[in-house]
Design an enzyme around this catalytic site. Structure first.
Site, PDB file in Angstrom:
ATOM      1  N   LYS A 161      30.360  33.025  37.289  1.00  0.00           N
ATOM      2  CA  LYS A 161      31.125  33.597  36.174  1.00  0.00           C
ATOM      3  C   LYS A 161      31.089  32.603  35.018  1.00  0.00           C
ATOM      4  O   LYS A 161      31.325  31.401  35.237  1.00  0.00           O
ATOM      5  CB  LYS A 161      32.557  33.854  36.655  1.00  0.00           C
ATOM      6  CG  LYS A 161      33.477  34.531  35.668  1.00  0.00           C
ATOM      7  CD  LYS A 161      34.852  34.745  36.330  1.00  0.00           C
ATOM      8  CE  LYS A 161      35.823  35.497  35.454  1.00  0.00           C
ATOM      9  NZ  LYS A 161      37.128  35.725  36.119  1.00  0.00           N
ATOM     10  N   SER A 218      38.571  40.392  35.666  1.00  0.00           N
ATOM     11  CA  SER A 218      37.615  39.877  34.703  1.00  0.00           C
ATOM     12  C   SER A 218      36.289  39.419  35.304  1.00  0.00           C
ATOM     13  O   SER A 218      35.328  39.241  34.560  1.00  0.00           O
ATOM     14  CB  SER A 218      38.234  38.708  33.938  1.00  0.00           C
ATOM     15  OG  SER A 218      38.541  37.650  34.822  1.00  0.00           O
ATOM     16  N   SER A 225      41.478  39.069  39.442  1.00  0.00           N
ATOM     17  CA  SER A 225      40.184  39.116  38.750  1.00  0.00           C
ATOM     18  C   SER A 225      38.972  38.939  39.654  1.00  0.00           C
ATOM     19  O   SER A 225      37.848  39.159  39.207  1.00  0.00           O
ATOM     20  CB  SER A 225      40.136  38.065  37.642  1.00  0.00           C
ATOM     21  OG  SER A 225      40.845  38.529  36.531  1.00  0.00           O
TER      22      SER A 225
END
Lengths: 527, 106
Positions: A94, A170, A194
């Site tokens: 990420k 996210s 997330s």
């Protein structure tokens, strides 16, 4: 079956048996990414109809760096050296983690030109274990969202099961890159859900470890008392193998726990006989704001999602677990309001460092002094979601409102924590080994359907966020498909540092359901 | 119910936050702030006894699980040039900060 279809543990086994090489695995991976991913996210890009058919997991593909790492793994093997427990396994990161000499953007314009001078501990540990980073993947800007749509790098990631739907967020790029078969592992972060929410939306396994189990060093901070790095994987076994590598104390992060990391894989097949697994009515009721008035209303969970959780309970009971019904978790519904306060205060504090002086964007417009430069830079560099969090964080922590909002939220956080302490207390009435819940109140929603309504978007995390407030670990794993063939996630929550039990229960569930019809259905981008 | 964050309060927050918004952004953000405060208001109804402590973290920081503080020793960073390379404006290996505004106090 292609190499890129195998799990992380299968790949590394084949590699050690010298039936393949790390470079061959990487080549297969990059070919598959080329087929399904489409173009990487970029600033100021316009989304075309063609883009809407692809997944767009990536912001930066690090294929050259990956080739060097893969070649090094092959060289170690050839020299008879141990290349590490995840040797040759491709993984994505990420883009909220710093990785030396790569763009580390947080999906924000303000960091679009930032190249980190150092590497985050969790990434460094993956690389030391022989895993090969193939790229940095998309997310909501600074992780602020639950759909990945707020990224400044467009096209944002789409759901591999149906590209008209969001991947969640996210960690949307992480979950989509695993769900689309691009990589077997990804490193994500979970502040309110997330990792678990996008894992549920994309039909993969996601783990939020206990707070402090994994170092946050090198993680661009959102809410420092809630942020947890963790694995996204195709299987529970792979997730356990990855957590094994990234967990543990770190001299660079004083909040990383020194508690010994158990051997997660050795007891993975231990079964669930005798375990006490709870079901709480408070996780079968959901809250949503009325679209017209904004008033909060309680609703029943969608029937398909409830049925998946109850089916999982039946499966686990058939294997010898004791299912404990009617477990009270009365403060679950306050998770989102508390989060609106605590996360905003911490986010506002963390975002003040982006000032156009030390790194990142500085405005090119003329300015007369420092303060005007701050304003112009931050206005250009931040999207709407960071701005909103700064403003809310400053409001609710202001001296005249702090008692009413911030101090109160911190006390309600204590009540949420006590809910978990009560049900996991080994000497208490419930003595649970785990709580079994749905991961999300809905399956993946359509792109643009929620984005812009920040209250509605936040309530997508209502079943995951209590674990962040309490600090306890959570595991989301696939539990079926809805009538649109979109994945349903089921969640296991445990006591502090009890990830091993969650893996054991999750693995037992996987084995018991491996022949169920829904497991044979693949994401649309793979059909 | 009246809006809690009025345009005046909002403008003050924007200034404190060192932001500068156009009218469209300001309208959207102020509306979202007020909507979020509606959700937060739910907390006001929770009975909280006087003895409920605050939790800054979920997991307690027991000494047995916490790392000892490092010695207070400075170490030379090996790649200072990599850090300096990120600065928007440099002069002789020094980060340039624009003029700081001064206000004369009365």
């Amino acid at each position: 079956m292609e190499l890129c279809d195998l799990t992380a543990l299968e790949l590394t086994r084949l590699l050690r048996q010298k039936k393949t090489s790390a470079v061959e695995i990487l080549t297969s991976t990059l070919q598959h990414i080329g087929q399904v991913d489409g173009r990487s996210g970029a600033l100021d890009a316009t989304v075309t109809d063609e883009d809407k058919e692809k997944v767009h997991s990536f912001i930066t593909l690090t294929d050259e760096m990956a080739l060097k790492q893969a070649s090094a793994v092959d060289a170690d093997l050839a020299a008879g050296k141990d290349p590490g427990p995840l040797a040759g396994v491709p993984f994505t990161v990420k883009d909220i983690f710093c990785v030396k000499d790569t763009p580390s953007t947080a999906a924000s314009r303000i960091l679009a030109n930032f190249k980190s001078p150092y590497t985050a501990t969790a990434v460094e540990r993956m690389q030391a274990a022989g895993a090969v980073m193939v790229g940095k993947v998309n997310l909501d800007e600074f992780t602020y969202g639950s759909s990945t749509e707020s990224s400044a790098f467009q096209p944002s990631t789409r759901n591999p099961w149906d590209t008209a739907h969001v991947p969640g967020g996210s960690s949307g790029g992480s979950a989509a890159s695993v769900g689309a078969g691009e990589v077997p592992l990804s490193l994500g972060t979970d502040t309110a859900g997330s990792i678990r929410q996008p894992a549920a939306f994309c039909g993969v396994v996601g783990v939020k470890p206990t707070y402090g189990r994994v170092s946050r060093y090198g993680l661009i901070a959102f809410a420092s008392s809630l942020d947890c790095p963790g694995p996204v994987a195709r299987t529970v076994s792979d997730a356990a193998a990855m957590l094994q590598v990234i967990a543990g104390a770190d001299p660079h992060d004083s909040t990383a726990a020194t508690t010994a990391v158990p051997d997660y894989l050795s007891k993975l097949e231990g079964g669930v006989k005798g375990m006490r697994i709870g079901l709480s009515p408070d996780y079968f009721r959901i809250t949503f704001p009325d679209p017209k008035t904004g008033e909060l209303q309680e609703q029943a969970l969608p029937k398909e999602i409830e049925a998946s959780v109850r089916h999982a309970a039946d499966v686990l009971a058939a294997m010898g677990a004791e299912i404990v019904e009617e477990v009270p978790m009365p403060n679950t519904r306050y998770g989102i309001p508390v989060y609106f306060v605590i996360s905003r205060v911490e986010a506002a504090s963390n975002l003040h460092r982006y000032d156009g002086v030390k790194y990142g964007l500085r405005t090119k417009q003329p300015y007369t002094d420092l303060r005007q430069m701050y304003k112009l830079t931050r206005n250009e560099g931040f999207g709407l979601q960071p701005k909103l969090r700064i403003l809310m964080g400053m409001y609710v922590s202001a001296a005249q409102y702090s008692e009413q909002y911030y101090q109160r939220a911190l006390k309600v956080r204590t009540l949420i924590r006590r809910d978990f302490e009560t049900v996991f207390d080994p000497a208490g009435s419930y003595r649970l080994d785990a709580l079994l819940t749905p991961t999300t109140p809905t399956t993946a929603f359509e792109m643009d359907a929620v984005y812009g309504d920040t209250v509605l978007m936040q309530y997508a995390d209502q079943l995951t966020v209590p674990a962040n407030h309490a600090g306890v670990p959570g595991l989301s794993l696939p539990g079926g498909l809805d009538e649109k063939e979109l994945p349903i996630g089921i969640q296991l929550l445990g006591a502090d540092y009890c990830e091993q039990k969650l893996f054991q229960i999750g693995r037992a569930y996987e084995q018991a359901t491996e022949n169920e019809a829904w497991r044979r259905i693949k994401p649309r981008v793979l059909r | 119910m009246s809006e809690q964050i009025t345009p005046e309060i909002f403008d003050h927050l924007v200034d404190l936050a060192a932001l500068e918004l156009d009218a469209g952004q300001a309208e959207y953000l102020r509306k979202q702030l007020n909507n979020q405060l509606k959700a937060i208001r739910e907390l006001e109804a929770i009975p909280l006894g006087e003895n409920i402590p605050i939790s800054l973290h979920g997991v307690p920081y027991a000494a047995a699980e916490s790392a000892a503080l490092r010695e207070d020793e400075w170490h030379l960073y090996p790649d200072a040039k990599d850090i300096l390379a990120q600065a928007p404006q440099l002069e002789n290996d020094t980060i340039v900060v624009p003029d700081i505004p001064h206000t004369t106090l009365k």
